[in-house]
Design a protein around this motif. Sequence first.
Motif, PDB file in Angstrom:
ATOM      1  N   ASP A   1      -5.728  11.954   6.599  1.00 16.79           N
ATOM      2  CA  ASP A   1      -4.270  11.415   6.557  1.00 16.79           C
ATOM      3  C   ASP A   1      -4.668   9.883   6.699  1.00 16.79           C
ATOM      4  N   PRO A   2      -3.911   9.168   5.461  1.00 16.01           N
ATOM      5  CA  PRO A   2      -4.191   7.534   5.851  1.00 16.01           C
ATOM      6  C   PRO A   2      -3.403   7.127   7.041  1.00 16.01           C
TER       7      PRO A   2
ATOM      8  N   MET B   1       0.821  -1.222   0.023  1.00 14.85           N
ATOM      9  CA  MET B   1       0.186  -0.190   0.099  1.00 14.85           C
ATOM     10  C   MET B   1       1.249   1.346  -0.056  1.00 14.85           C
ATOM     11  N   ASP B   2       0.717   2.140  -1.056  1.00 22.48           N
ATOM     12  CA  ASP B   2       1.560   3.283  -1.133  1.00 22.48           C
ATOM     13  C   ASP B   2       0.479   4.490  -0.760  1.00 22.48           C
TER      14      ASP B   2
ATOM     15  N   ASP C   1       2.023  -7.159  13.282  1.00 16.94           N
ATOM     16  CA  ASP C   1       1.074  -7.102  14.711  1.00 16.94           C
ATOM     17  C   ASP C   1       1.428  -6.020  15.554  1.00 16.94           C
ATOM     18  N   ILE C   2       2.031  -4.845  14.872  1.00 14.35           N
ATOM     19  CA  ILE C   2       2.374  -3.649  15.777  1.00 14.35           C
ATOM     20  C   ILE C   2       1.122  -3.223  16.218  1.00 14.35           C
TER      21      ILE C   2
ATOM     22  N   ASN D   1      -6.299   2.455  10.387  1.00 12.19           N
ATOM     23  CA  ASN D   1      -5.600   1.072  10.492  1.00 12.19           C
ATOM     24  C   ASN D   1      -4.630   0.702   9.393  1.00 12.19           C
ATOM     25  N   ALA D   2      -4.609   1.606   8.571  1.00 14.48           N
ATOM     26  CA  ALA D   2      -3.591   1.313   7.422  1.00 14.48           C
ATOM     27  C   ALA D   2      -2.143   1.699   7.590  1.00 14.48           C
ATOM     28  N   ALA D   3      -1.895   2.200   8.794  1.00 14.60           N
ATOM     29  CA  ALA D   3      -0.862   2.780   9.155  1.00 14.60           C
ATOM     30  C   ALA D   3       0.361   1.807   9.283  1.00 14.60           C
TER      31      ALA D   3
END
Length: 309
Positions: free
Chosen positions: A60-61, A1-2, A155-156, A65-67
């Motif tokens: 902001d992406p 994912m970019d 799993d962060i 949860n995509a972080a």
Amino acid sequence: MDRPIDFSRPRWMLCGRCTRQWMVDLDWIDRWEQSRESCPDCGVTCETETGPRVTVAPDDPALRNAAERLPWFHTSTHPDWPAEHFAPEESLSAATKEMFEQNGSSVASWAERQRAKALHIGTYEAAVHNMLRRISDQGDRGKQFYLYRVRLTADITLRDSWIADPGGLVGDVPLTDVCPPGVLATRYRNDHEDPGGLSLALGRSAIASTQRISIPEAADRECDHLWVQTAVAELENAVPTRRAKAHDLVVPLAQQLPVNLRRQFSAAVAFDEDQDTEEWATYTNALVNMVTAPELILAALDQQPIRCL
């Protein structure tokens, strides 16, 4: 994912007095920092603590949860960042170590405090901005820099919400101050590089892998070769000095960049009379490409091996 790279994207402002939120461009922010702009509702300027400040964009992406799936970036003069066995005391001279002892301090305690500091990663824009600032303002001119693309562990555990920039210009903050127990990384609003963008303070265990390129990454495009050749020819025939000619060559390049990068870029590529003209021109052109043609840099990173931590 970019995520898209855009150094000149609009920024969100938040007024601390009336809570008005609105979008502005970087030129507006430049004027605001000089007290030439104010909140459109209450009129307060940057000179007061409650004045408008750049804030995080609501879309902001990295807020979602995509972080953990986003690519993050970091620039460093260390070729093995983040080092598995970080020994900051090895960089100290004998005189510096002696000064520690004379002041009643311990080198070992100092080194432990350095190891306890959070690592920082952010957007591509923040990483480039950080490098230019370090070269121009923090004595890192002439040092070899590396750009890292960072992937986080699957799993962060992230802190629930973002916080204000915790570290000042140099980013020195103990990891435990920003990451409570059970939290591996904390999002924070970057106030100094890519203003309003989200960066991460984290420990090494939160990083799954990195890819690295040396900076500058010379581009193999006809337009790049042509600019370098033209610049070298003009420098070799410069009157009265090559430094003055180099300055003239840099001015239009700097104007291509966002206003908040121009000063640092110009300082980073300042010409010394004893410099090799082709090396200078290649380096200068490559730094411009990092801002104006980031797709070239990402393509170079794609070709690099993945280092798993």
